[in-house]
Each structure stands twice: as structure tokens, then as C-alpha cells.
Design an enzyme around this catalytic site. Structure first.
Site, PDB file in Angstrom:
ATOM      1  N   HIS A  67       0.963  -1.317  -0.081  1.00 49.20           N
ATOM      2  CA  HIS A  67       0.325  -0.220   0.069  1.00 49.20           C
ATOM      3  C   HIS A  67       1.021   1.108   0.186  1.00 49.20           C
ATOM      4  O   HIS A  67       0.110   2.412  -0.001  1.00 49.20           O
ATOM      5  CB  HIS A  67      -1.193  -0.050   1.360  1.00 49.20           C
ATOM      6  CG  HIS A  67      -0.612   0.299   1.959  1.00 49.20           C
ATOM      7  ND1 HIS A  67       0.142  -0.529   3.533  1.00 49.20           N
ATOM      8  CD2 HIS A  67       0.067   0.987   3.602  1.00 49.20           C
ATOM      9  CE1 HIS A  67       0.361  -0.731   4.579  1.00 49.20           C
ATOM     10  NE2 HIS A  67       0.363   0.408   4.505  1.00 49.20           N
TER      11      HIS A  67
ATOM     12  N   ASP B 247      -0.130  -7.664   0.261  1.00 44.17           N
ATOM     13  CA  ASP B 247       0.416  -6.705   0.566  1.00 44.17           C
ATOM     14  C   ASP B 247       2.523  -6.199   0.254  1.00 44.17           C
ATOM     15  O   ASP B 247       2.594  -5.824   1.705  1.00 44.17           O
ATOM     16  CB  ASP B 247       0.207  -5.477   1.913  1.00 44.17           C
ATOM     17  CG  ASP B 247      -0.218  -4.658   2.277  1.00 44.17           C
ATOM     18  OD1 ASP B 247       0.363  -4.185   1.016  1.00 44.17           O
ATOM     19  OD2 ASP B 247      -0.484  -4.226   3.094  1.00 44.17           O
TER      20      ASP B 247
ATOM     21  N   GLY C 140       2.576   4.521  10.969  1.00 41.93           N
ATOM     22  CA  GLY C 140       3.867   5.594  10.718  1.00 41.93           C
ATOM     23  C   GLY C 140       5.289   4.241  10.671  1.00 41.93           C
ATOM     24  O   GLY C 140       6.124   4.750   9.475  1.00 41.93           O
TER      25      GLY C 140
ATOM     26  N   SER D 211       4.911   1.401   8.603  1.00 45.88           N
ATOM     27  CA  SER D 211       3.889   0.281   7.497  1.00 45.88           C
ATOM     28  C   SER D 211       5.098   0.100   6.023  1.00 45.88           C
ATOM     29  O   SER D 211       5.677   0.799   5.960  1.00 45.88           O
ATOM     30  CB  SER D 211       3.068   1.334   6.548  1.00 45.88           C
ATOM     31  OG  SER D 211       1.905   0.943   7.141  1.00 45.88           O
TER      32      SER D 211
ATOM     33  N   SER E 110       2.150  -5.008   7.422  1.00 44.58           N
ATOM     34  CA  SER E 110       0.679  -4.784   6.565  1.00 44.58           C
ATOM     35  C   SER E 110      -0.478  -3.826   7.455  1.00 44.58           C
ATOM     36  O   SER E 110      -0.655  -2.723   6.963  1.00 44.58           O
ATOM     37  CB  SER E 110      -0.275  -5.702   5.757  1.00 44.58           C
ATOM     38  OG  SER E 110      -1.044  -5.687   5.072  1.00 44.58           O
TER      39      SER E 110
END
Length: 470
Positions: free
Chosen positions: A212, A242, A329, A331, A347
Site C-alpha cells: 500500500h 501487501d 508511520g 508500514s 501491513s
């Protein structure tokens, strides 16, 4: 252009308990042979994962999942209607063998029914081999008719097939991780975290991060207002994972296979490993630092509320469920084992590091297979460190990590990928820089083909301009 050394050096507030567990590499070695051929062996987490993979193949349809008993340091294998000879072989291999009612095929069928009848934003399900059931979770947004629909679907699966629980907070793509990485987009600056350095199939240096993040922005920098140092090559979100593969623009980039756990100490990442339920895992995050927890479910499906379509849902499959906390923050950052196994990329999930919650991770093994990348440094820049580099240190077994305030603009910043550590040092309050404390809910969305756009709506607390991936 000078060589850039890109270390997976993570800032953040390091949890004392996690550091104490991580640094004393005290897992028992594989022994037990003297206790008899059929006696369960004490295993390191990585060894347990390897044995689980081997037994899954050997047992075939009789295999119904496995988990790691961290207290006894043993692998427990579930079997249904197994051939006695196969069970004997599993015991001889060192596993604890347990007879269960639900086969892997039955559990997968239950998950498929949930997908068909209960794909509701704010829900997830994963196989829990400890209970031999599908664990269904609903966040705080699943109420009224949505809850009734979910509960009815679970009940329809049968009393011994699935369990359901409520979770505080809301499922969002947020995360765990490595160095802060930044990208300039139309609505401001997006911040994610670097996961693991890898070598792309063409031999170039690259890294893995969340999908993402990769669909939200193409070009990434190691500082908030810096020039891009890497470009997204592949990205998948939502759908079957992801994850993103991001290639460094400079082919001479040194990208060591390590995670910095604070105080100049690193954990060498030796191999990618499959997650095993019950295994203790560690997460370093550019927002919250070092935290640990356990793997609680496998092959998880998570239904995130789409941030671009009020009536839409972004479904991601094949994830690892854990009880490790995480916040905005982080990810895309790294999830790993004590002995250097790369497990996952953050994820999303619910909760925070004050109240806890669930966090889901993309399996590294799947991401590597899909992208064609291999774990570790391509070695293009040579083994030697440049002037001023601090390379080569490993985590100090006697050190404990204290409060290490996030150092934001730090992918390889200062080349602190391995300074020799003082064996007796205790990390104190090390305040860093960088807009690393804000919150947000940037959630990348896509069309299931690996492309899409992110909704960068959160702002960082530092200067009001940073959108953090959540």
C-alpha cells in the site's frame, strides 16, 4: 556519485522487555536425541519453522497445521486420520503429534465461506492451529446488521469450526518497521518504513516494503525533503498480499542484510522463514521502536475499509496475524525472529502500543517468490565500508535497550549499520530528529491488480506536513 550505504536502521522508542528478550540469544539448540528417538526435541524458532514445512509435505492430507510451544520450545503438529507410520516418523523427527478434528481442507472451506458471505470492512479471519479453528475478528466498526451477518455466518460453520471475537480500534493499513522512507505526493509527504534489503532478479540492490506504500507513491527518499534514492518496481495491494519491491537508483548502493535494534547494534538477517504460530517475533518501527509478541494465526484475510470509496473494501489475503503492537508511520517495516529469520512486512491492524491489538504482516517468503528477489545484499559495492562507516557490529547479548526516540531521516543516515557496541552499555534516552511522531491513516487502495492510489490524510506532528502510513 558516492556509494550510499542503506542500513535497515530503525529509530523509535525501544521497548525494554522486547530488547531483553531479543538480545540474549538464549534459544535452546536442537537436541533431545539422547532422550530417545521419539522424544520431542527442543528447537529454536527457525528450526521449528523448517521442521513444520518438512512435516507438512511428508504428512500430506493428514497435516492440519502446527504451532510452536515457546515455553517448552517444541513444535506441535496437528494431524487428522493420519497413517500410523507417518505419525511415528513425525514423532521421530522431533515433533509433538496431536490428533485434531478439523482438516486443513475443512478449515480452508470455512474461510472460503466467510469470504463469500461475510467480506465486511473491519473483519479478518485466520487459521489458529492451537484451537484447530478459524479465528474471526471484528473491529469496532462492525456493529448492528454487519455484526449480525458475521455472527450468523460463523454460527453456520458449526460449533467446532470457528470462533469470533471483537477488537478495539479499527483495522487500518499501518505498521511495523525499518528506516523511515518518504515520498512527495500531491497532498504532502507520505512516510512508510523500509522492510528488508534484497537483491532484485536482475542483480540490482533493492528493498521490500508494504504494497500500500508502493501504490501510494513511486519515488522514495531517505529524508523528508531529500532527493529520491529508490523507485517502486512492483507493488501488490489489495489482493494476494501487501508488498512492494523498490529498487535503489544507485546500482552501487550497499544494502546490508541486517536490522538495527538500537544503540548501534544490529541483528544479521540470515534467511527468510515461514511464520509458525506461537513463535516469538520482533518488530522495529520508525514510530514505536522495538516490540515483541507472538504469531497468532496464519493465512489471514483482512478486510480494510476503502479510504477512497465509502462503500468499498480492500481485501488482502495470505497474511500473518500477530499480537505485536504497531502504530502509524511504520508500514512496510521488518518483522523478524531472534536468530535472524526474516518473517514479515507490516501491513495493518488495529490498536496501538498503549492498548495493544492485532497487527497483520505480509510473509517475506511469499513476497520474495512473487517479485523474484532474494534476501540480502547484491554485493555490487564490495564488502568494505567507506570512510566514516561503522560497519560490522552485531547485537550485544548483554545490552538492554532503553528509550530511543525516533530518528526519522535515517535510511542509512550516518551509516550506522554496525558500530561496535559496549557489552555493558544500556541505551538511554537518545532523542533523534525527523518528523516521526505524528499519526495518520494513509491507506493505499487499488483495484486488485497491484496498482492504485493512497489516501494520504494523516499529518505528522513534527511540522504538520508528513502523512504517515497507517
Amino acid at each position: 556519485m558516492p556509494k550510499r550505504k542503506a542500513a535497515i536502521a530503525v529509530g523509535g522508542v525501544a521497548a525494554l522487555g522486547a530488547a531483553a528478550l531479543l538480545l540474549p540469544n538464549a534459544n535452546a539448540s536442537q537436541d533431545g536425541a539422547s532422550a530417545g528417538a521419539a522424544a520431542p526435541k527442543t528447537l529454536k524458532a527457525t528450526d521449528a519453522s523448517d521442521l513444520a514445512s518438512q512435516l507438512a509435505k511428508a504428512l500430506g492430507d493428514a497435516f492440519a497445521g502446527s504451532y510452536y510451544d515457546s515455553g517448552k520450545q517444541q513444535l506441535v503438529v496437528n494431524v487428522v486420520n493420519g497413517d500410523n507410520n507417518l505419525l511415528v516418523q513425525a514423532k521421530k523427527a522431533g515433533a509433538v503429534v496431536r490428533q485434531v478434528a478439523n482438516s486443513t481442507a475443512a478449515l480452508k472451506a470455512a474461510a472460503q465461506t466467510l469470504k463469500t458471505k461475510a467480506t465486511i470492512p473491519g473483519t479478518s479471519w485466520a487459521v489458529d492451529p492451537r484451537t484447530n479453528k478459524v479465528l474471526v475478528t471484528a473491529d469496532s466498526t462492525v456493529t448492528g446488521a454487519k455484526w449480525n451477518r458475521l455472527e450468523s455466518t460463523v454460527q453456520g460453520l458449526g460449533s467446532n469450526m470457528a470462533t469470533i471475537k471483537k477488537s478495539a480500534g479499527t483495522f487500518k493499513t499501518k505498521v511495523s518497521g525499518g528506516d523511515a522512507i518518504f515520498s512527495q505526493v500531491q497532498n504532502g509527504t507520505v512516510r512508510c518504513s523500509l522492510g528488508f534489503n534484497v537483491t532484485a532478479s536482475d542483480g540490482s540492490p533493492a528493498f521490500l516494503t508494504a504494497g500500500h506504500c508502493g501504490v501510494a507513491a513511486k519515488d522514495w527518499s531517505d529524508s523528508q525533503n531529500g532527493q529520491p534514492i529508490a523507485t517502486v518496481d512492483q507493488a501488490t495491494f489489495p489482493g494476494n498480499g501487501d508488498f512492494s519491491l523498490v529498487k535503489y537508483n544507485d546500482a552501487t548502493t550497499q544494502a546490508p542484510s541486517e536490522v538495527n535494534v538500537g544503540n548501534g547494534q544490529t541483528v544479521q538477517i540470515k534467511q527468510a522463514v515461514d511464520a509458525t504460530v506461537g513463535t516469538t517475533v520482533f518488530r522495529m518501527g520508525s514510530t514505536t521502536g522495538l516490540h515483541n509478541g507472538q504469531v497468532t494465526g496464519l493465512d489471514a484475510t483482512v478486510n480494510f475499509q476503502s479510504e477512497t470509496d465509502p462503500n468499498g473494501v480492500d481485501t488482502v489475503t495470505g497474511l500473518i496475524q500477530t499480537n505485536v503492537c504497531a502504530e502509524a508511520g511504520d508500514s512496510g517495516g521488518s518483522l523478524f525472529t531472534q536468530d535472524g529469520g526474516a518473517v514479515g512486512l507490516t501491513s495493518g491492524g488495529s490498536g496501538d502500543c498503549t492498548n495493544g491489538g492485532e497487527t497483520f504482516f505480509q510473509p517475506v517468503t511469499t513476497a520474495l517468490q512473487a517479485t523474484g528477489a532474494t534476501l540480502g545484499d547484491s554485493g555490487a559495492a564490495g564488502a568494505g565500508a567507506g570512510a566514516g562507516d561503522q560497519s560490522g557490529a552485531t547485537a550485544d547479548p548483554s545490552a538492554t535497550a532503553g528509550d530511543q526516540q525516533a530518528g526519522g531521516d535515517a535510511v542509512g543516515g550516518g551509516d550506522q549499520s554496525g558500530a561496535t557496541a559496549d557489552p555493558s552499555a544500556t541505551a538511554g534516552d537518545q532523542s533523534g530528529t525527523g518528523d516521526q511522531t505524528g499519526t495518520g491513516d494513509q491507506s493505499g487502495t487499488g483495484d486488485g491488480t497491484g496498482t492504485g492510489t493512497g489516501d494520504q490524510s494523516g499529518t505528522g506532528a513534527g511540522d504538520g506536513s508528513v502523512t504517515e502510513s497507517q
